[in-house]
Design an enzyme around this catalytic site. Structure first.
Site, short mmCIF file in Angstrom:
data_model
loop_
_atom_site.label_atom_id
_atom_site.label_comp_id
_atom_site.label_asym_id
_atom_site.label_seq_id
_atom_site.Cartn_x
_atom_site.Cartn_y
_atom_site.Cartn_z
N HIS A 1 0.81 -1.23 0.00
CA HIS A 1 0.00 0.00 0.00
C HIS A 1 0.85 1.28 0.00
O HIS A 1 0.74 2.10 -0.90
CB HIS A 1 -0.90 0.02 1.24
CG HIS A 1 -1.81 -1.17 1.36
ND1 HIS A 1 -2.94 -1.36 0.60
CD2 HIS A 1 -1.73 -2.24 2.18
CE1 HIS A 1 -3.53 -2.50 0.95
NE2 HIS A 1 -2.83 -3.05 1.89
O1 RIB Z 1 -4.69 0.41 4.75
C1 RIB Z 1 -3.30 0.34 4.57
C2 RIB Z 1 -2.61 1.36 5.41
O2 RIB Z 1 -2.81 1.07 6.78
C3 RIB Z 1 -1.07 1.35 5.23
O3 RIB Z 1 -0.60 2.65 5.42
C4 RIB Z 1 -0.58 0.46 6.32
O4 RIB Z 1 0.75 0.80 6.75
C5 RIB Z 1 -1.56 0.78 7.41
O5 RIB Z 1 -1.09 1.95 8.06
#
Ligand code: RIB
Ligand code: CA
Length: 318
Positions: A243
């Site tokens: 992500h």
């Molecule tokens: O939904 C994904 C996000 O949530 C990313 O930033 C992961 O590190 C968590 O913080």
């Protein structure tokens, strides 16, 4: 011409992948790293940021942000990132000290003292950025845009509607989304497609450096989380979604991504929908389009960029 950036994060396994890519890119001038609670508590996220940055032999100021979200009780993601926040990997005790400035003061001073506007990369809840804008609204004009990992136009990963970063602090997110500062939103719509396969994970592990071993171990630990997302997507349980990496990759190679300019507002209080990013992708509200919502990525080029960063930095530091 280097791109000046500030990175606000909650390391966090995929935050570490984002930092790794940022450290590997000559075109980035990383002026400051700030941390907030999210994946783990503030004490753990700032320790992890110091430990990884020091291990990567980077000399960058790391400043502590707020300790709690604006109103909601902090809910950490220890089921995804582990008790430490970095899975089962231990980095050497960092010599790199915590800044003697708070994140808010450091961000304000770095922004105000910069000759040119700065790109703000945010990969955690927006608690620090929201507080910065409330305390020092004048800094907004020194931010070129915010490259943000968070939100989703369709389906969340914490609730059916809410993505984790926005879910943790929807009130701060609303302050940022209505700030008028341009946002490039790497929500789950695009990060679901920004994954590595198990074969690509093997390629990382087979690189055989201490860095690649640590990255491989963290991603192995993180694999469990990928089973919880990917609504009705093919092979959703055999990929690892990176992500936060999207928020850095977009800054250095925007051509790998595609998205639409949309009006986005945050649902702060809904009984079933708190933390949702309400993306008006049909312009039905007629309201200003405050965010470029990314929806696709050239996955092969994205993965090649990431593996290249591990190879480059692995040979530099090990
Ligand atoms: O939904 C994904 C996000 O949530 C990313 O930033 C992961 O590190 C968590 O913080
Ligand atoms: Ca994160």
């Amino acid at each position: 011409m280097k791109i000046p950036v500030i990175i606000d994060c909650d390391p966090g396994i995929d935050d570490v992948m984002a930092l790794l890519l940022a450290f590997s890119r000559e075109e980035l001038d990383i002026r400051l790293i700030t941390t907030e609670p999210g994946n783990q508590t503030q004490n753990k996220t700032i320790y992890n940021a110091r430990a990884f940055t020091d291990y990567m032999k980077q000399e960058i100021e790391i400043a502590r942000g707020l300790d709690q979200p604006f109103f909601r009780e902090l809910e950490v993601a220890d089921d995804v990132h582990g008790e430490s926040g970095l899975g089962e990997v231990l980095f050497p005790e960092p010599a790199l000290p915590e800044s003697n400035r708070t994140a808010i003061d450091a961000m304000r001073e770095v922004l105000n003292n910069s000759e040119e506007p700065i790109v703000l990369i945010a990969t955690g809840p927006l608690t620090n950025v929201g507080a910065l804008f409330l305390a020092h609204p004048e800094v907004k004009e020194k931010i070129r845009y915010i490259s943000y990992m968070g939100g989703a136009a369709v389906a969340g990963n914490m609730t059916p509607f809410a993505e984790f970063n926005v879910y943790v602090d929807p009130h701060a997110a609303e302050i940022v989304f209505r700030s008028g500062v341009p946002i490039v939103m790497s929500g789950l719509d695009v990060t679901h497609k920004a994954y590595i396969t198990m074969e690509e994970l093997d390629e990382i592990i087979n690189m055989g450096t201490d860095l690649s071993n640590k990255i491989g171990s963290m991603l192995n630990f993180y694999t469990k989380a990928s089973k919880k997302t990917g609504f009705h997507e093919e092979h959703f349980d055999r990929v690892i979604r990176l992500h936060d990496l999207c928020a850095v990759s977009y800054v250095v190679t925007p051509e790998l991504f595609d998205g639409d300019d949309c009006h986005v507002v945050i649902e702060m209080e809904g009984r079933h929908t708190a933390g949702a990013t309400v993306v008006d992708y049909t312009q039905s509200t007629g309201k200003p389009r405050n965010a470029k919502v990314l929806h696709s990525v050239n996955r092969e080029a994205f993965v090649e960029q990431f593996l290249g960063a591990i190879k480059k930095m692995g040979s530099l530091i090990n």
